[in-house]
Design a protein around this motif. Structure first.
Motif, PDB file in Angstrom:
ATOM      1  N   THR A 145       0.940  -1.259   0.154  1.00  0.00           N
ATOM      2  CA  THR A 145      -0.117  -0.029   0.106  1.00  0.00           C
ATOM      3  C   THR A 145       1.010   1.248  -0.177  1.00  0.00           C
ATOM      4  OG1 THR A 145      -1.832  -1.124   1.257  1.00  0.00           O
ATOM      5  CG2 THR A 145      -1.816   1.175   1.375  1.00  0.00           C
ATOM      6  N   VAL A 146       0.871   2.084  -1.063  1.00  0.00           N
ATOM      7  CA  VAL A 146       1.704   3.111  -1.194  1.00  0.00           C
ATOM      8  C   VAL A 146       0.885   4.528  -0.969  1.00  0.00           C
ATOM      9  CG1 VAL A 146       3.279   4.307  -2.612  1.00  0.00           C
ATOM     10  CG2 VAL A 146       2.880   1.676  -2.707  1.00  0.00           C
ATOM     11  N   LYS A 147       1.454   5.375  -0.029  1.00  0.00           N
ATOM     12  CA  LYS A 147       1.102   6.611   0.027  1.00  0.00           C
ATOM     13  C   LYS A 147       1.941   7.614  -0.448  1.00  0.00           C
ATOM     14  CE  LYS A 147      -2.173   5.084   3.830  1.00  0.00           C
ATOM     15  NZ  LYS A 147      -3.364   5.324   3.029  1.00  0.00           N
ATOM     16  N   LEU A 148       1.633   8.795  -0.819  1.00  0.00           N
ATOM     17  CA  LEU A 148       2.333  10.151  -1.309  1.00  0.00           C
ATOM     18  C   LEU A 148       1.923  11.217  -0.376  1.00  0.00           C
ATOM     19  CD1 LEU A 148       2.927   8.285  -3.714  1.00  0.00           C
ATOM     20  CD2 LEU A 148       3.016  10.456  -5.192  1.00  0.00           C
ATOM     21  N   THR A 149       2.935  11.918   0.222  1.00  0.00           N
ATOM     22  CA  THR A 149       2.856  13.124   1.070  1.00  0.00           C
ATOM     23  C   THR A 149       2.096  14.052   0.202  1.00  0.00           C
ATOM     24  OG1 THR A 149       5.170  13.912   0.600  1.00  0.00           O
ATOM     25  CG2 THR A 149       4.718  12.486   2.523  1.00  0.00           C
ATOM     26  N   GLN A 150       2.500  14.301  -0.923  1.00  0.00           N
ATOM     27  CA  GLN A 150       1.760  15.388  -1.897  1.00  0.00           C
ATOM     28  C   GLN A 150       1.986  14.665  -3.086  1.00  0.00           C
ATOM     29  OE1 GLN A 150       3.254  17.662  -4.200  1.00  0.00           O
ATOM     30  NE2 GLN A 150       5.324  16.975  -4.140  1.00  0.00           N
ATOM     31  N   ASP A 151       1.106  15.131  -4.139  1.00  0.00           N
ATOM     32  CA  ASP A 151       1.014  14.640  -5.460  1.00  0.00           C
ATOM     33  C   ASP A 151       0.440  15.721  -6.536  1.00  0.00           C
ATOM     34  OD1 ASP A 151       1.020  13.218  -7.702  1.00  0.00           O
ATOM     35  OD2 ASP A 151      -0.291  11.598  -7.183  1.00  0.00           O
ATOM     36  N   ARG A 152       1.076  16.941  -6.252  1.00  0.00           N
ATOM     37  CA  ARG A 152       0.512  18.154  -6.855  1.00  0.00           C
ATOM     38  C   ARG A 152      -1.059  18.564  -6.569  1.00  0.00           C
ATOM     39  NH1 ARG A 152       3.436  19.715 -11.747  1.00  0.00           N
ATOM     40  NH2 ARG A 152       4.139  17.581 -11.979  1.00  0.00           N
ATOM     41  N   ASP A 153      -1.566  18.109  -5.420  1.00  0.00           N
ATOM     42  CA  ASP A 153      -2.655  18.137  -5.039  1.00  0.00           C
ATOM     43  C   ASP A 153      -2.865  19.315  -3.971  1.00  0.00           C
ATOM     44  OD1 ASP A 153      -1.160  16.772  -3.435  1.00  0.00           O
ATOM     45  OD2 ASP A 153      -2.898  15.468  -2.707  1.00  0.00           O
ATOM     46  N   ARG A 154      -1.898  20.186  -3.811  1.00  0.00           N
ATOM     47  CA  ARG A 154      -2.167  21.196  -2.757  1.00  0.00           C
ATOM     48  C   ARG A 154      -1.264  22.324  -2.877  1.00  0.00           C
ATOM     49  NH1 ARG A 154      -0.800  18.577   2.692  1.00  0.00           N
ATOM     50  NH2 ARG A 154      -0.516  20.731   3.294  1.00  0.00           N
ATOM     51  N   PRO A 155      -1.719  23.573  -2.673  1.00  0.00           N
ATOM     52  CA  PRO A 155      -0.862  24.752  -3.137  1.00  0.00           C
ATOM     53  C   PRO A 155       0.570  24.865  -2.983  1.00  0.00           C
ATOM     54  CG  PRO A 155      -2.497  25.355  -1.591  1.00  0.00           C
ATOM     55  CD  PRO A 155      -2.778  24.044  -1.754  1.00  0.00           C
ATOM     56  N   TYR A 156       0.965  24.425  -2.046  1.00  0.00           N
ATOM     57  CA  TYR A 156       2.439  24.411  -1.401  1.00  0.00           C
ATOM     58  C   TYR A 156       2.610  23.280  -0.380  1.00  0.00           C
ATOM     59  CZ  TYR A 156       0.673  26.484   3.009  1.00  0.00           C
ATOM     60  OH  TYR A 156      -0.174  26.817   4.329  1.00  0.00           O
ATOM     61  N   GLY A 157       3.892  23.078   0.153  1.00  0.00           N
ATOM     62  CA  GLY A 157       4.304  22.033   0.948  1.00  0.00           C
ATOM     63  C   GLY A 157       3.739  20.646   0.830  1.00  0.00           C
ATOM     64  N   PRO A 158       3.629  19.995   1.742  1.00  0.00           N
ATOM     65  CA  PRO A 158       3.588  20.195   3.055  1.00  0.00           C
ATOM     66  C   PRO A 158       4.658  20.522   3.610  1.00  0.00           C
ATOM     67  CG  PRO A 158       3.318  17.906   2.738  1.00  0.00           C
ATOM     68  CD  PRO A 158       3.366  18.451   1.373  1.00  0.00           C
ATOM     69  N   CYS A 159       4.655  21.231   4.962  1.00  0.00           N
ATOM     70  CA  CYS A 159       5.763  21.662   5.819  1.00  0.00           C
ATOM     71  C   CYS A 159       6.451  20.381   6.248  1.00  0.00           C
ATOM     72  CB  CYS A 159       5.464  22.392   6.848  1.00  0.00           C
ATOM     73  SG  CYS A 159       4.359  24.174   6.508  1.00  0.00           S
ATOM     74  N   VAL A 160       7.762  20.544   6.660  1.00  0.00           N
ATOM     75  CA  VAL A 160       8.568  19.322   6.760  1.00  0.00           C
ATOM     76  C   VAL A 160       7.930  18.665   7.974  1.00  0.00           C
ATOM     77  CG1 VAL A 160      10.568  20.251   5.665  1.00  0.00           C
ATOM     78  CG2 VAL A 160      10.152  20.818   7.897  1.00  0.00           C
ATOM     79  N   ASP A 161       7.500  19.268   8.912  1.00  0.00           N
ATOM     80  CA  ASP A 161       6.802  18.434  10.225  1.00  0.00           C
ATOM     81  C   ASP A 161       5.724  17.712   9.812  1.00  0.00           C
ATOM     82  OD1 ASP A 161       5.337  21.003   9.757  1.00  0.00           O
ATOM     83  OD2 ASP A 161       5.024  21.109  11.889  1.00  0.00           O
ATOM     84  N   GLU A 162       4.732  18.488   8.783  1.00  0.00           N
ATOM     85  CA  GLU A 162       3.531  17.601   8.239  1.00  0.00           C
ATOM     86  C   GLU A 162       3.985  16.319   7.506  1.00  0.00           C
ATOM     87  OE1 GLU A 162      -0.369  18.033   5.856  1.00  0.00           O
ATOM     88  OE2 GLU A 162       0.701  19.817   6.321  1.00  0.00           O
TER      89      GLU A 162
END
Length: 328
Positions: free
Chosen positions: A176-193
């Motif tokens: 099961t593979v999850k990406l932290t972001q996939d061009r689906d948010r305006p910026y980031g996420p921040c490093v802590d998130e």
């Protein structure tokens, strides 16, 4: 990525490159890097093997002691790669952050989080990404824009492309593979998130994908491991050892699959570097590493990083390292 922050010394002055290939090959064999030597001695420009294979082959680990450092395969992208250099979307991309149902395979039940470094639209949100966040040892920027090649191919585009290719390969293995972001948010996420996403997923392994922005002539890849930190919200003590194991597996397979040598400017020829200043590592409670796949500011490394066929090899090398780690 830049190399500033506490507990981190600037890279030492580059050592001169090795001479005869036979000397480098002998040293690489002794250090467990036979895959790179065979690749360099035969056909470093062969892109035919860069397909989404099924089961991984050998599972080498990088040595803990320094090995001989030699320049990476210097072949330029083939003519067939020219249209793939800045395509933005890899063949494996699909709806943002969507993950297909896990297939039956050796990684069934395993969760892998891929963290594509930066975000293609960070530059439009400078106030947001400059906001300071707590990374345990200190406070630092939420995120950065990342680097780029001299002719404008962005690190954030590179990391997403490799992440898409890795997702396809790992899902074929049943993960099961999850990406932290996939061009689906305006910026980031921040490093802590980014760290919290892996923690919340209870990931069995997390890999953050990057490319470096060092000086011309600095070549090769390196894997960044978490140092032992117990300060503020950061406590990496439980994940230092498994993260090193994960990093060694990835480094060994990256050499074997891509033919790229370990960094000639950091890591002492091992391809491994330990840092205590990165929030994505400091705040992780699961095994996690970063990989700098090459130096975008060096023309020879840039020729590899902008090649779709080489990016497929990079995705294979990282993925096979993850598979090796998760299968034990």
């Amino acid at each position: 990525m830049s190399y500033t922050g506490p507990d981190f010394d600037p890279p030492p002055e580059r050592r001169s490159r090795r001479g005869p290939l036979t000397v480098a090959l002998a040293a690489l064999v002794c250090g467990g890097l036979l895959g790179w030597g065979v690749y360099a001695a035969t056909d470093a420009g062969d892109d035919k093997g860069a397909t989404a294979e099924g089961a991984p082959s050998a599972s080498p680990r990088m040595p803990s002691s320094p090995a001989a450092s030699s320049p990476a395969g210097s072949s330029s992208p083939s003519a067939g790669d020219a249209g793939d250099a800045r395509d933005g979307e890899s063949p494996a991309s699909r709806t943002p952050s969507a993950s297909a149902p896990a297939a039956a395979g050796p990684l069934k039940g395993k969760v892998v989080v891929i963290d594509p470094g930066h975000n293609p639209t960070n530059s439009r949100h400078t106030a947001e990404i400059n906001r300071q966040v707590d990374v345990g040892t200190h406070r630092k920027e939420c995120d950065t824009t990342g680097t780029s090649t001299n002719d404008g191919y962005a690190e954030a585009e590179f990391t997403l492309d490799v992440a898409h290719r890795m997702r396809a390969l790992l899902e074929k293995q049943g993960a099961t593979v999850k990406l932290t972001q996939d061009r689906d948010r305006p910026y980031g996420p921040c490093v802590d998130e980014r760290a919290r996403i892996g923690n919340a997923a209870k990931a069995d392994a997390v890999v953050s994908i990057h490319a470096d922005g060092s000086g011309a002539g600095n070549r090769g890849f390196h894997v960044i491991l978490p140092g032992s930190v117990d300060e503020g919200e950061a406590d990496t003590r439980a994940v230092v050892a498994p993260s090193r194991e994960l990093g060694e597996r990835i480094a060994g397979n990256f050499v074997r699959v891509t033919g790229t040598a370990p960094s000639n400017y950091i890591g002492g020829g091992t391809g491994l570097v330990t840092r205590k200043d990165l929030g994505g590592l400091n705040l992780s409670t699961v095994p996690k590493v970063f990989i700098e796949c090459g130096n975008m500011r060096d023309s020879k490394d840039a020729a590899l990083l902008t090649s779709g066929a080489w990016r497929q090899k990079a995705a294979r090398g990282i993925s096979e390292g993850i598979v090796s780690f998760l299968r034990g």
